[in-house]
Design a protein around this motif. Structure first.
Motif, PDB file in Angstrom:
ATOM      1  N   ARG A  32       0.836  -1.201   0.000  1.00  0.00           N
ATOM      2  CA  ARG A  32       0.000   0.000   0.000  1.00  0.00           C
ATOM      3  C   ARG A  32       0.873   1.255   0.000  1.00  0.00           C
ATOM      4  N   LEU A  33       1.939   1.244   0.797  1.00  0.00           N
ATOM      5  CA  LEU A  33       2.879   2.368   0.824  1.00  0.00           C
ATOM      6  C   LEU A  33       3.491   2.605  -0.551  1.00  0.00           C
ATOM      7  N   ILE A  34       3.955   1.535  -1.190  1.00  0.00           N
ATOM      8  CA  ILE A  34       4.562   1.673  -2.513  1.00  0.00           C
ATOM      9  C   ILE A  34       3.533   2.200  -3.513  1.00  0.00           C
ATOM     10  N   GLY A  35       2.299   1.688  -3.445  1.00  0.00           N
ATOM     11  CA  GLY A  35       1.266   2.139  -4.372  1.00  0.00           C
ATOM     12  C   GLY A  35       0.879   3.589  -4.180  1.00  0.00           C
ATOM     13  N   ARG A  36       0.951   4.078  -2.960  1.00  0.00           N
ATOM     14  CA  ARG A  36       0.490   5.437  -2.673  1.00  0.00           C
ATOM     15  C   ARG A  36       1.589   6.492  -2.750  1.00  0.00           C
ATOM     16  N   SER A  37       2.819   6.103  -2.443  1.00  0.00           N
ATOM     17  CA  SER A  37       3.862   7.112  -2.256  1.00  0.00           C
ATOM     18  C   SER A  37       5.084   6.939  -3.148  1.00  0.00           C
ATOM     19  N   TYR A  38       5.027   5.986  -4.096  1.00  0.00           N
ATOM     20  CA  TYR A  38       6.199   5.743  -4.935  1.00  0.00           C
ATOM     21  C   TYR A  38       5.793   5.564  -6.397  1.00  0.00           C
ATOM     22  N   THR A  39       6.710   5.919  -7.283  1.00  0.00           N
ATOM     23  CA  THR A  39       6.541   5.716  -8.717  1.00  0.00           C
ATOM     24  C   THR A  39       7.766   4.979  -9.252  1.00  0.00           C
ATOM     25  N   ASP A  40       7.752   4.726 -10.549  1.00  0.00           N
ATOM     26  CA  ASP A  40       8.896   4.057 -11.202  1.00  0.00           C
ATOM     27  C   ASP A  40       9.271   2.774 -10.464  1.00  0.00           C
ATOM     28  N   VAL A  41       8.264   1.971 -10.167  1.00  0.00           N
ATOM     29  CA  VAL A  41       8.462   0.758  -9.378  1.00  0.00           C
ATOM     30  C   VAL A  41       9.021  -0.358 -10.258  1.00  0.00           C
ATOM     31  N   GLU A  42      10.130  -0.927  -9.843  1.00  0.00           N
ATOM     32  CA  GLU A  42      10.741  -2.073 -10.528  1.00  0.00           C
ATOM     33  C   GLU A  42      10.921  -3.190  -9.491  1.00  0.00           C
ATOM     34  N   VAL A  43      10.459  -4.385  -9.820  1.00  0.00           N
ATOM     35  CA  VAL A  43      10.594  -5.520  -8.910  1.00  0.00           C
ATOM     36  C   VAL A  43      11.260  -6.661  -9.662  1.00  0.00           C
ATOM     37  N   LEU A  44      12.364  -7.152  -9.145  1.00  0.00           N
ATOM     38  CA  LEU A  44      13.108  -8.236  -9.784  1.00  0.00           C
ATOM     39  C   LEU A  44      13.066  -9.474  -8.901  1.00  0.00           C
ATOM     40  N   THR A  45      12.803 -10.620  -9.505  1.00  0.00           N
ATOM     41  CA  THR A  45      12.864 -11.900  -8.809  1.00  0.00           C
ATOM     42  C   THR A  45      13.617 -12.894  -9.677  1.00  0.00           C
ATOM     43  N   ILE A  46      13.977 -14.019  -9.069  1.00  0.00           N
ATOM     44  CA  ILE A  46      14.745 -15.049  -9.776  1.00  0.00           C
ATOM     45  C   ILE A  46      13.898 -16.305  -9.864  1.00  0.00           C
ATOM     46  N   THR A  47      13.685 -16.775 -11.082  1.00  0.00           N
ATOM     47  CA  THR A  47      12.868 -17.960 -11.297  1.00  0.00           C
ATOM     48  C   THR A  47      13.622 -19.205 -10.852  1.00  0.00           C
ATOM     49  N   SER A  48      14.659 -19.539 -11.530  1.00  0.00           N
ATOM     50  CA  SER A  48      15.583 -20.630 -11.209  1.00  0.00           C
ATOM     51  C   SER A  48      14.890 -21.965 -10.984  1.00  0.00           C
ATOM     52  N   ASN A  49      15.559 -23.031 -11.305  1.00  0.00           N
ATOM     53  CA  ASN A  49      15.080 -24.380 -11.018  1.00  0.00           C
ATOM     54  C   ASN A  49      15.763 -24.879  -9.758  1.00  0.00           C
ATOM     55  N   GLY A  50      15.036 -24.868  -8.650  1.00  0.00           N
ATOM     56  CA  GLY A  50      15.608 -25.349  -7.397  1.00  0.00           C
ATOM     57  C   GLY A  50      16.294 -24.239  -6.644  1.00  0.00           C
ATOM     58  N   GLY A  51      17.616 -24.294  -6.479  1.00  0.00           N
ATOM     59  CA  GLY A  51      18.348 -23.312  -5.695  1.00  0.00           C
ATOM     60  C   GLY A  51      18.579 -22.029  -6.469  1.00  0.00           C
ATOM     61  N   GLY A  52      19.306 -21.110  -5.838  1.00  0.00           N
ATOM     62  CA  GLY A  52      19.643 -19.860  -6.497  1.00  0.00           C
ATOM     63  C   GLY A  52      18.475 -18.931  -6.696  1.00  0.00           C
ATOM     64  N   ILE A  53      17.524 -18.905  -5.746  1.00  0.00           N
ATOM     65  CA  ILE A  53      16.323 -18.084  -5.904  1.00  0.00           C
ATOM     66  C   ILE A  53      16.413 -16.797  -5.106  1.00  0.00           C
ATOM     67  N   SER A  54      17.578 -16.526  -4.515  1.00  0.00           N
ATOM     68  CA  SER A  54      17.747 -15.322  -3.712  1.00  0.00           C
ATOM     69  C   SER A  54      18.860 -14.465  -4.291  1.00  0.00           C
ATOM     70  N   PHE A  55      18.808 -13.167  -3.962  1.00  0.00           N
ATOM     71  CA  PHE A  55      19.881 -12.255  -4.323  1.00  0.00           C
ATOM     72  C   PHE A  55      20.988 -12.294  -3.267  1.00  0.00           C
ATOM     73  N   SER A  56      20.642 -12.694  -2.051  1.00  0.00           N
ATOM     74  CA  SER A  56      21.610 -12.765  -0.962  1.00  0.00           C
ATOM     75  C   SER A  56      22.411 -14.058  -1.057  1.00  0.00           C
ATOM     76  N   ALA A  57      23.584 -14.035  -0.479  1.00  0.00           N
ATOM     77  CA  ALA A  57      24.426 -15.230  -0.494  1.00  0.00           C
ATOM     78  C   ALA A  57      24.132 -16.154   0.681  1.00  0.00           C
ATOM     79  N   ASP A  58      23.408 -15.658   1.695  1.00  0.00           N
ATOM     80  CA  ASP A  58      23.262 -16.421   2.933  1.00  0.00           C
ATOM     81  C   ASP A  58      21.818 -16.816   3.229  1.00  0.00           C
ATOM     82  N   THR A  59      20.981 -16.911   2.212  1.00  0.00           N
ATOM     83  CA  THR A  59      19.598 -17.334   2.434  1.00  0.00           C
ATOM     84  C   THR A  59      19.163 -18.230   1.287  1.00  0.00           C
ATOM     85  N   ASN A  60      18.281 -19.169   1.583  1.00  0.00           N
ATOM     86  CA  ASN A  60      17.786 -20.069   0.537  1.00  0.00           C
ATOM     87  C   ASN A  60      16.297 -19.877   0.295  1.00  0.00           C
TER      88      ASN A  60
END
Length: 640
Positions: free
Chosen positions: A246-274
């Motif tokens: 709701r905050l993003i919808g009301r108070s922000y523009t130029d919204v970009e959201v990136l996610t990782i599809t991947s098969n199995g592992g490697g679904i995070s941008f961080s090195a220390d989370t699965n």
């Protein structure tokens, strides 16, 4: 960051960039390097930026002294021969202090523009006193509200919870304050302090402490400033994250959201989370803008290095008009690196009401387009863009849930749980067991016994018992059922909350719908897909699950539902991720689509094509290998 002249060292020197959970400084150093690179491309010497970047531009905070020291070393090492004075890198007080107060690290900035920092345990900054002398034991970090041009963070994700199963919510405490060996009473005081600081913000205890850092970032950003956050993917769909959306919808523009599809592992941008993560980038406005459209990129895999990330970023920003969620079941716009597709980009409205962002972690965007259309009462199948109407409504409009399991059999609930008996007065379907949940009809696995003195509340709870149950945590890659039926009235437990409808025919129609491909896709679209191969819902999010609206079905359709249910009561179903290859699921699709809903053979074949696409989604199969003989059944031999 709007209006910056990247050729001007003075302009760059006026920027203020912060990471309030800086760790070892990876994000701050990457930001520094990008700014230096932009300056160098205009002909400037990046060494001329170093002193002002270290002394004025960059702000880093953490509760771990060692992390702050590493950040200082990393940033200083960018130009190791250029001297600088005091860096704005701070170790924050955390936990119980000698004066018996408690502090909550960087989140103290939620209540103040200036916060005392812990220089005695490794802070790297010093501030000049009134007489000109350094006073390293009394250093305040100044970060006024609305002062920052960029907040970039990968905050911790821990959330509220408890150490005991079935705990009463009043007894819960906040896991995120267990760090640095804080005692339980200290955790509770820190939690209460955080609640005071975060009233009417995007923070939610069950979203976790990351949502408190979102509130902090928003408070400190100036209009036109940029937000760049690594968040759990539950931020896109979790009900506890609705205030954030709701905050993003009301108070922000130029919204970009990136996610990782991947098969199995490697679904995070961080090195220390699965767990699956999303990278959210947005520009703050004055809050008066209209609803805007966000751009959602699903990458096939995490970039290997900065060079690959830069190439991907150029490819994404180079797409000026991506296909929208409402443009038909054709998928998103391909993200091309050279001649190689590396993911899809799709536009989705970012609403002021905080609606879910379902277009995350997509291998084939047409599945999301079909699921979105379903939620708006349109049957819009891949290969059949004409579509047709199909009555869909929120679950809470069609039926109603039974009691939450915490209120049934916790320390304050009216029941205790025991193993089941055939003669149980108060049976319940409580926990998942994939091996015994292969058929639509399941046996209760629990007997509830009334606590002495709780007879009235037990009767009140039992009045909400039913036969239909909806899975709260559905493992697509091991469990066959999203909804189950019990032959006798029963209450629902932690894994299987029960749902009641107007009549038994609607109960059975709900079970059929939920386990058909259309129901599976609707569940997947609405669920939190943070863990690969699994969809999670809270009891609250169940209320808004899009389901077939049985209220408008004819007597003939309801009678058909009862006949079909009887036909399938003794048929075994494969795990959901094999829905495209399961002959019984194929037959169920035919019965639901043609015999219950009255559509033709073409629609049935379109549903089977949808099943194949859905089963190929990494968020569905989670990287689990398919049996060699699991060949798709598409309802038409010419197609497969």
């Amino acid at each position: 960051m709007q209006g910056v002249d990247w050729s001007s060292a003075d302009d760059i020197g006026r920027l203020r960039i912060a990471d309030f959970a800086c760790g070892t400084g990876a994000l701050l150093s990457a930001t520094y390097e990008q700014i230096a690179s932009r300056y160098a491309r205009t002909g400037g010497d990046s060494r001329n930026l170093h002193t002002t970047m270290m002394e004025d531009v960059l702000i880093g905070c953490d509760v771990m002294p060692s992390a702050v020291h590493i950040t200082a070393s990393t940033l200083a090492g960018i130009e190791p021969v250029v001297p600088y004075g005091s860096a704005k890198l701070y170790t924050m007080f955390y936990g119980r202090q000698p004066n018996d107060d408690v502090q909550i690290g960087s989140l103290e900035f939620l209540a103040a523009d200036s916060v005392l920092t812990n220089t005695r345990e490794g802070g790297t900054s010093a501030q000049m006193g009134d007489g000109g002398e350094e006073t390293p034991d009394n250093v305040f970090a100044d970060v006024p509200d609305g002062s920052l041009d960029l907040v970039i963070m990968n905050p911790p994700f821990t959330r509220a919870g408890s150490d005991w199963e079935g705990a009463n919510r009043d007894e819960d405490y906040v896991k995120q304050f267990r760090g640095l060996s804080t005692a339980l009473d200290t955790q509770k005081e820190m939690s209460e302090r955080l609640r005071r600081f975060t009233r009417n913000t995007a923070y939610h205890g069950y979203a976790g402490i990351a949502s408190a850092f979102v509130a902090l970032a928003d408070k400190k950003l100036k209009p036109g400033g940029a937000l760049a956050l690594v968040l759990p993917i539950s931020a896109a769909a979790g009900m506890s994250w609705q205030s954030f959306r709701r905050l993003i919808g009301r108070s922000y523009t130029d919204v970009e959201v990136l996610t990782i599809t991947s098969n199995g592992g490697g679904i995070s941008f961080s090195a220390d989370t699965n767990i699956a993560e999303c990278l959210v980038i947005a520009t703050k406005n004055d809050g008066a803008g209209n609803e805007n459209t966000g751009r959602f990129a699903s990458l096939e895999r995490r970039p290997r290095d900065m060079m690959q990330a830069s190439v991907l970023a150029d490819a994404i920003t180079g797409i000026t008009a991506p296909r929208s969620i409402d443009d038909g079941p054709y998928g998103g716009t391909a993200i091309m690196v050279g001649e190689q597709p590396t993911g899809e980009l799709m536009a989705l409205p970012v609403t002021r009401d905080g609606d879910i962002w379902g277009t995350v972690r997509l291998l084939d965007g047409s599945v999301a387009q079909t699921a979105h259309a379903l939620s708006e009462s349109r049957l819009w199948l891949p290969g059949n863009a004409n579509g047709t109407d199909l009555p869909i409504a929120a679950l809470s409009e069609v039926g109603h849930r039974g009691w939450h399991d915490i209120n049934i059999a916790s320390s304050s609930g009216p029941f205790t749980r025991t193993p089941p008996r055939p003669t149980a007065t108060y049976p319940a379907l409580w926990s998942h067991d994939a091996k015994r949940e292969t058929r639509l009809v399941c046996e209760p696995d629990t007997e509830l016994r009334v606590k002495q003195g709780q007879e009235a509340r037990a009767s009140e709870a039992w009045a909400t018992a039913g036969r239909a149950h909806l899975s709260k945590g559905f493992r697509f890659n091991s469990q066959p059922l999203s909804a189950a039926y019990t032959a006798t009235l029963s209450l629902g437990g932690g894994g299987w909350p029960n749902v009641n409808f107007a009549n038994e025919a609607s109960d059975k129609g709900f079970i059929l719908w939920s386990n058909s491909t259309l129901g599976l896709v609707s569940y997947w679209w609405h669920a939190n897909r943070q863990q690969s191969g699994r969809g999670m819902m809270t009891v609250t999010s169940m209320d808004s699950l899009p389901v077939l609206d049985f209220r408008g079905m004819s007597d003939e359709q309801l009678a058909a539902a009862e006949r079909i249910f009887e036909e399938f009561s003794d048929k075994d179903l494969m795990p959901a991720y094999l829905a495209d290859a399961d002959p019984n699921r194929d037959l169920l699709d035919r019965r639901v689509v043609m015999d219950m809903l009255g559509f033709d053979e073409d629609v049935y074949r379109g549903v089977r094509r949808l099943a194949q696409k859905w089963c190929a989604e990494p968020s569905v199969h989670g990287g689990k290998a398919r049996p060699r003989d699991a060949r798709p059944i598409l309802g038409d031999s010419s197609l497969g």
